[in-house]
Design a protein around this motif. Structure first.
Motif, PDB file in Angstrom:
ATOM      1  N   PRO A 268       0.797  -1.234   0.000  1.00 20.75           N
ATOM      2  CA  PRO A 268       0.000   0.000   0.000  1.00 20.75           C
ATOM      3  C   PRO A 268       0.825   1.277   0.000  1.00 20.75           C
ATOM      4  O   PRO A 268       0.320   2.338  -0.346  1.00 20.75           O
ATOM      5  N   VAL A 269       2.102   1.190   0.364  1.00 16.71           N
ATOM      6  CA  VAL A 269       2.964   2.378   0.361  1.00 16.71           C
ATOM      7  C   VAL A 269       3.616   2.568  -1.001  1.00 16.71           C
ATOM      8  O   VAL A 269       3.536   3.641  -1.602  1.00 16.71           O
ATOM      9  N   SER A 270       4.246   1.516  -1.513  1.00 15.98           N
ATOM     10  CA  SER A 270       4.982   1.641  -2.777  1.00 15.98           C
ATOM     11  C   SER A 270       4.094   1.457  -3.999  1.00 15.98           C
ATOM     12  O   SER A 270       4.450   1.885  -5.097  1.00 15.98           O
ATOM     13  N   GLY A 271       2.949   0.787  -3.831  1.00 17.84           N
ATOM     14  CA  GLY A 271       2.090   0.489  -4.965  1.00 17.84           C
ATOM     15  C   GLY A 271       2.623  -0.624  -5.843  1.00 17.84           C
ATOM     16  O   GLY A 271       2.086  -0.885  -6.920  1.00 17.84           O
ATOM     17  N   THR A 272       3.670  -1.294  -5.408  1.00 18.49           N
ATOM     18  CA  THR A 272       4.269  -2.383  -6.172  1.00 18.49           C
ATOM     19  C   THR A 272       4.819  -3.411  -5.204  1.00 18.49           C
ATOM     20  O   THR A 272       4.346  -3.517  -4.070  1.00 18.49           O
ATOM     21  N   ASN A 273       5.820  -4.196  -5.636  1.00 25.46           N
ATOM     22  CA  ASN A 273       6.417  -5.197  -4.761  1.00 25.46           C
ATOM     23  C   ASN A 273       7.881  -5.401  -5.144  1.00 25.46           C
ATOM     24  O   ASN A 273       8.449  -4.587  -5.875  1.00 25.46           O
ATOM     25  N   TRP A 274       8.474  -6.448  -4.684  1.00 24.03           N
ATOM     26  CA  TRP A 274       9.912  -6.693  -4.863  1.00 24.03           C
ATOM     27  C   TRP A 274      10.193  -7.778  -5.905  1.00 24.03           C
ATOM     28  O   TRP A 274      11.306  -8.252  -6.022  1.00 24.03           O
ATOM     29  N   GLU A 275       9.176  -8.140  -6.693  1.00 20.61           N
ATOM     30  CA  GLU A 275       9.359  -9.184  -7.695  1.00 20.61           C
ATOM     31  C   GLU A 275      10.447  -8.796  -8.693  1.00 20.61           C
ATOM     32  O   GLU A 275      10.403  -7.739  -9.311  1.00 20.61           O
ATOM     33  N   GLY A 276      11.420  -9.670  -8.843  1.00 19.98           N
ATOM     34  CA  GLY A 276      12.479  -9.473  -9.818  1.00 19.98           C
ATOM     35  C   GLY A 276      13.578  -8.519  -9.393  1.00 19.98           C
ATOM     36  O   GLY A 276      14.689  -8.570  -9.930  1.00 19.98           O
ATOM     37  N   THR A 277      13.292  -7.642  -8.445  1.00 19.17           N
ATOM     38  CA  THR A 277      14.293  -6.655  -8.019  1.00 19.17           C
ATOM     39  C   THR A 277      14.907  -7.015  -6.673  1.00 19.17           C
ATOM     40  O   THR A 277      16.036  -6.612  -6.378  1.00 19.17           O
ATOM     41  N   GLY A 278      14.179  -7.748  -5.863  1.00 21.05           N
ATOM     42  CA  GLY A 278      14.599  -8.013  -4.502  1.00 21.05           C
ATOM     43  C   GLY A 278      14.369  -6.806  -3.612  1.00 21.05           C
ATOM     44  O   GLY A 278      14.030  -5.715  -4.077  1.00 21.05           O
ATOM     45  N   VAL A 279      14.515  -7.015  -2.326  1.00 17.74           N
ATOM     46  CA  VAL A 279      14.467  -5.922  -1.357  1.00 17.74           C
ATOM     47  C   VAL A 279      15.869  -5.348  -1.264  1.00 17.74           C
ATOM     48  O   VAL A 279      16.820  -6.057  -0.920  1.00 17.74           O
ATOM     49  N   ARG A 280      15.995  -4.079  -1.581  1.00 20.43           N
ATOM     50  CA  ARG A 280      17.309  -3.438  -1.573  1.00 20.43           C
ATOM     51  C   ARG A 280      17.600  -2.895  -0.175  1.00 20.43           C
ATOM     52  O   ARG A 280      16.792  -2.155   0.390  1.00 20.43           O
ATOM     53  N   PRO A 281      18.744  -3.229   0.388  1.00 18.07           N
ATOM     54  CA  PRO A 281      19.033  -2.800   1.766  1.00 18.07           C
ATOM     55  C   PRO A 281      19.266  -1.300   1.872  1.00 18.07           C
ATOM     56  O   PRO A 281      19.759  -0.661   0.939  1.00 18.07           O
ATOM     57  N   ASP A 282      18.906  -0.745   3.016  1.00 24.07           N
ATOM     58  CA  ASP A 282      19.234   0.652   3.322  1.00 24.07           C
ATOM     59  C   ASP A 282      20.722   0.788   3.631  1.00 24.07           C
ATOM     60  O   ASP A 282      21.323   1.836   3.369  1.00 24.07           O
ATOM     61  N   VAL A 283      21.288  -0.274   4.203  1.00 24.41           N
ATOM     62  CA  VAL A 283      22.713  -0.299   4.544  1.00 24.41           C
ATOM     63  C   VAL A 283      23.319  -1.533   3.874  1.00 24.41           C
ATOM     64  O   VAL A 283      23.312  -2.627   4.440  1.00 24.41           O
ATOM     65  N   PRO A 284      23.847  -1.397   2.645  1.00 26.08           N
ATOM     66  CA  PRO A 284      24.386  -2.557   1.950  1.00 26.08           C
ATOM     67  C   PRO A 284      25.694  -3.036   2.569  1.00 26.08           C
ATOM     68  O   PRO A 284      26.565  -2.234   2.902  1.00 26.08           O
TER      69      PRO A 284
END
Length: 304
Positions: A268-284
């Motif tokens: 509900p916040v992003s309007g999308t999801n992490w399919e194909g991109t993964g969850v990108r870390p704030d601190v890599p």
């Protein structure tokens, strides 16, 4: 003396035809479903799946299933031990064995320096009717901590209802987390944090860090993504695998289970999801460094 049981005969052509039918009828994206079914039938007609074993067939079919859009939840899974027949039965049986061997999916609860607790959830977000008791116990135990590190580096997925249950301990108030859309684009289900959780909440204000790795997948990714999108947690570690579509399983042979995504999640916040991109870390950082990095961040935050 060791006895052996011969595997049932593998009728490759019939198995692949049944897979093509199931993908065509159930995959979340109808146009891609038709394309994949045609591909499987064409390859079947060309005898491309003339495999020597069920395991080799699983590898070949999985490669073709993922060749169109790279959906990692599309798979033909090989099971060395025969699995129950029926929809969803194989995955449930395998998951139950892992549940019993992992303290209900909570293999680590520990208090670190400076009042920072670490809670590992792995290898799965098990069905909430199994996992509610061990999760409630662990989450209540860490509730008094000054900061919390949630370790999802070895989490391979599971139940979105369990994601909502865990988030209930980490947020204040009832919160909308995810909406599942059917292959027709209609709302199939919504997931909210529960208004009540058994035990004590860690709450929505104290520092929270989520550890991820390149192996974190599916519902494990959703937990990281939901908390990140809500601004509740910092994600520390590696970009996750990128599988956002809830799946269903069918046993198509005693040693083969077909996994097919049947819906798609919309945050509900992003309007999308992490399919194909993964969850990108704030601190890599490298996954094996993520805990130390998160602990340093937590101690620095608490010292402010």
């Amino acid at each position: 003396m060791t006895s052996t049981t011969s595997s049932p005969a593998l009728d490759t052509a019939a198995v692949v035809e049944s897979i093509a039918d199931l993908v065509h009828e159930n995959y979340v994206f109808p146009e891609v479903a038709g394309e994949l079914a045609d591909l499987l039938r064409r390859r079947n007609a060309e005898d491309s799946y003339r495999a020597g074993s069920a395991e080799e067939l699983a590898d070949a079919v999985t490669e073709d299933l993922r060749s169109v859009n790279g959906d990692l939840h599309l798979a033909l899974k090989h099971h060395a031990v025969p699995v129950p027949s029926g929809q969803g039965a194989a995955a449930l049986a395998a998951m139950r064995r892992k549940f019993d061997a992992s303290l209900g999916g909570v293999p680590r609860v520990e208090l670190l320096d400076g009042g920072v607790a670490v809670l590992e959830l792995s290898p799965h977000m098990f069905p909430v009717d199994w996992a509610a008791q061990p999760l409630a116990a662990a989450l209540t135990l860490v509730a008094p901590a000054a900061a919390l590190v949630l370790d999802l580096r070895r989490n391979l997925g599971g139940d979105p209802e369990t994601v909502a249950f865990v988030c209930g301990y980490l947020l204040d108030g009832r919160t909308h987390l995810n909406t599942m859309l059917s292959r027709q684009g209609e709302v199939a289900e919504q997931f909210w944090t529960p208004s009540f959780v058994p035990g004590a909440r860690f709450g929505g204000e104290k520092p929270l860090y989520v550890l991820t790795s390149g192996n974190t997948f599916s519902a494990g990714e959703e937990l990281a993504y939901d908390l990140q999108q809500l601004g509740r947690a910092q994600v520390v570690g590696e970009t996750t695998r990128g599988g956002a579509h809830p799946r269903e399983g069918w046993t198509v042979h005693p040693h083969l289970e077909l996994s097919v995504p049947i819906a798609r999640g919309v945050n509900p916040v992003s309007g999308t999801n992490w399919e194909g991109t993964g969850v990108r870390p704030d601190v890599p950082c490298d996954a094996d460094e993520a805990l130390d990095r998160a602990l340093s961040l937590a101690l620095a935050r608490l010292a402010e």
